[in-house]
Design a protein around this motif. Structure first.
Motif, mmCIF file in Angstrom:
data_model
loop_
_atom_site.group_PDB
_atom_site.id
_atom_site.type_symbol
_atom_site.label_atom_id
_atom_site.label_comp_id
_atom_site.label_asym_id
_atom_site.label_seq_id
_atom_site.Cartn_x
_atom_site.Cartn_y
_atom_site.Cartn_z
ATOM 1 N N GLU A 29 0.811 -1.221 0.000
ATOM 2 C CA GLU A 29 0.000 0.000 0.000
ATOM 3 C C GLU A 29 0.846 1.273 0.000
ATOM 4 O OE1 GLU A 29 0.321 -1.384 4.308
ATOM 5 O OE2 GLU A 29 0.011 -2.358 2.374
ATOM 6 N N GLU A 30 2.149 1.151 0.214
ATOM 7 C CA GLU A 30 3.054 2.303 0.194
ATOM 8 C C GLU A 30 3.729 2.500 -1.166
ATOM 9 O OE1 GLU A 30 4.918 2.610 4.619
ATOM 10 O OE2 GLU A 30 5.596 0.881 3.438
ATOM 11 N N LYS A 31 3.688 1.498 -2.006
ATOM 12 C CA LYS A 31 4.447 1.517 -3.260
ATOM 13 C C LYS A 31 4.079 2.718 -4.140
ATOM 14 C CE LYS A 31 5.527 -1.156 -7.340
ATOM 15 N NZ LYS A 31 5.035 -2.131 -8.271
ATOM 16 N N GLU A 32 2.814 2.913 -4.431
ATOM 17 C CA GLU A 32 2.406 4.026 -5.297
ATOM 18 C C GLU A 32 2.724 5.382 -4.667
ATOM 19 O OE1 GLU A 32 1.654 3.877 -8.492
ATOM 20 O OE2 GLU A 32 2.051 1.747 -8.217
ATOM 21 N N LYS A 33 2.629 5.452 -3.355
ATOM 22 C CA LYS A 33 2.959 6.690 -2.650
ATOM 23 C C LYS A 33 4.438 7.038 -2.857
ATOM 24 C CE LYS A 33 2.991 8.476 2.081
ATOM 25 N NZ LYS A 33 2.708 8.119 3.467
ATOM 26 N N GLU A 100 8.310 13.135 6.620
ATOM 27 C CA GLU A 100 6.939 13.029 7.149
ATOM 28 C C GLU A 100 6.128 11.953 6.440
ATOM 29 O OE1 GLU A 100 5.866 14.487 9.921
ATOM 30 O OE2 GLU A 100 7.883 15.344 10.075
ATOM 31 N N ASN A 101 6.565 11.520 5.271
ATOM 32 C CA ASN A 101 5.851 10.506 4.481
ATOM 33 C C ASN A 101 6.692 9.250 4.261
ATOM 34 O OD1 ASN A 101 3.379 12.012 3.753
ATOM 35 N ND2 ASN A 101 4.867 13.406 2.869
ATOM 36 N N ARG A 102 7.725 9.055 5.057
ATOM 37 C CA ARG A 102 8.629 7.919 4.867
ATOM 38 C C ARG A 102 7.897 6.588 5.112
ATOM 39 N NH1 ARG A 102 9.205 10.006 9.818
ATOM 40 N NH2 ARG A 102 9.888 8.723 11.584
ATOM 41 N N PRO A 103 8.421 5.503 4.524
ATOM 42 C CA PRO A 103 7.782 4.186 4.687
ATOM 43 C C PRO A 103 7.797 3.701 6.139
ATOM 44 C CG PRO A 103 9.443 4.137 2.931
ATOM 45 C CD PRO A 103 9.570 5.462 3.633
ATOM 46 N N LEU A 104 6.921 2.753 6.422
ATOM 47 C CA LEU A 104 6.834 2.167 7.763
ATOM 48 C C LEU A 104 8.184 1.647 8.251
ATOM 49 C CD1 LEU A 104 3.546 0.039 7.888
ATOM 50 C CD2 LEU A 104 4.227 1.847 9.475
ATOM 51 N N ALA A 105 8.940 1.008 7.367
ATOM 52 C CA ALA A 105 10.240 0.458 7.768
ATOM 53 C C ALA A 105 11.160 1.551 8.296
ATOM 54 C CB ALA A 105 10.893 -0.265 6.602
#
Length: 180
Positions: A29-33, A100-105
């Motif tokens: 769900e983060e890929k397109e972002k 502020e929009n970095r991935p969960l990892a």
């Protein structure tokens, strides 16, 4: 503190050289972002699969996680790390263009284990400061969320070999899916 952004620069081979260097874990769900943020910042990103699952041994049918590769030929340096400007983080490292929009990892780091709580021993900040004096609840929550999203009942788990690494290792590094 110097080199506080080393975790955004240095990539490692995992689980072996054969699989190439890993990228930053990116949930589906983060890929397109990440792609959208790259376009907004006029940055090229390469996002490869990382973990896939299937009901048969033929090939993965579902991808549980992707990985955003480093921008350097050897797989190092996150494409969103601002290494060109003179801006620095409060700890002296380079700044993240998408903090502020970095991935969960990235939000989970340096927590790498939930029970018992474990911090990455390679983390430059952890090495100099020891055990965190503040709480790491948000990092732990991010790690637990990743673990829940990666939980699967699928009988076959696949890992993607990135084909990326140091030039002297090119003959050892593979590309493509491997059943693990």
């Amino acid at each position: 503190m110097e080199e506080c952004s080393q975790c955004c620069i240095e990539r490692e081979y995992y689980p072996t050289i054969q699989f190439g260097k890993i990228g930053v874990l990116v949930m589906p769900e983060e890929k397109e972002k990440m792609v959208s943020l790259a376009e907004k910042n006029d940055i090229e990103v390469t996002i490869l699969p990382r973990i896939g699952v299937s009901e048969t041994k033929s090939e993965p049918k579902t991808i549980l996680a992707y990985q955003m590769m480093g921008k350097d030929m050897d797989g190092n340096t996150c494409p969103f790390l601002d290494t060109k400007s003179s801006k620095r983080s409060p700890h002296g490292g380079y700044v993240c263009k998408i903090y502020e929009n970095r991935p969960l990892a990235c939000r989970a780091y340096p927590v790498i284990q939930s029970l018992p709580l474990g911090l990455d021993p390679k983390c430059k900040f952890c090495q100099s400061c020891g055990t965190p004096s503040g709480n790491v609840n948000s990092e732990l929550e991010s790690l637990i969320l990743i673990q829940k999203k990666m939980d699967t009942k699928a009988p076959y788990i696949w890992r993607y070999a990135t084909g990326t690494g140091e030039s002297q290792d090119k003959d050892l590094i593979k590309t493509g899916w491997f059943l693990i």
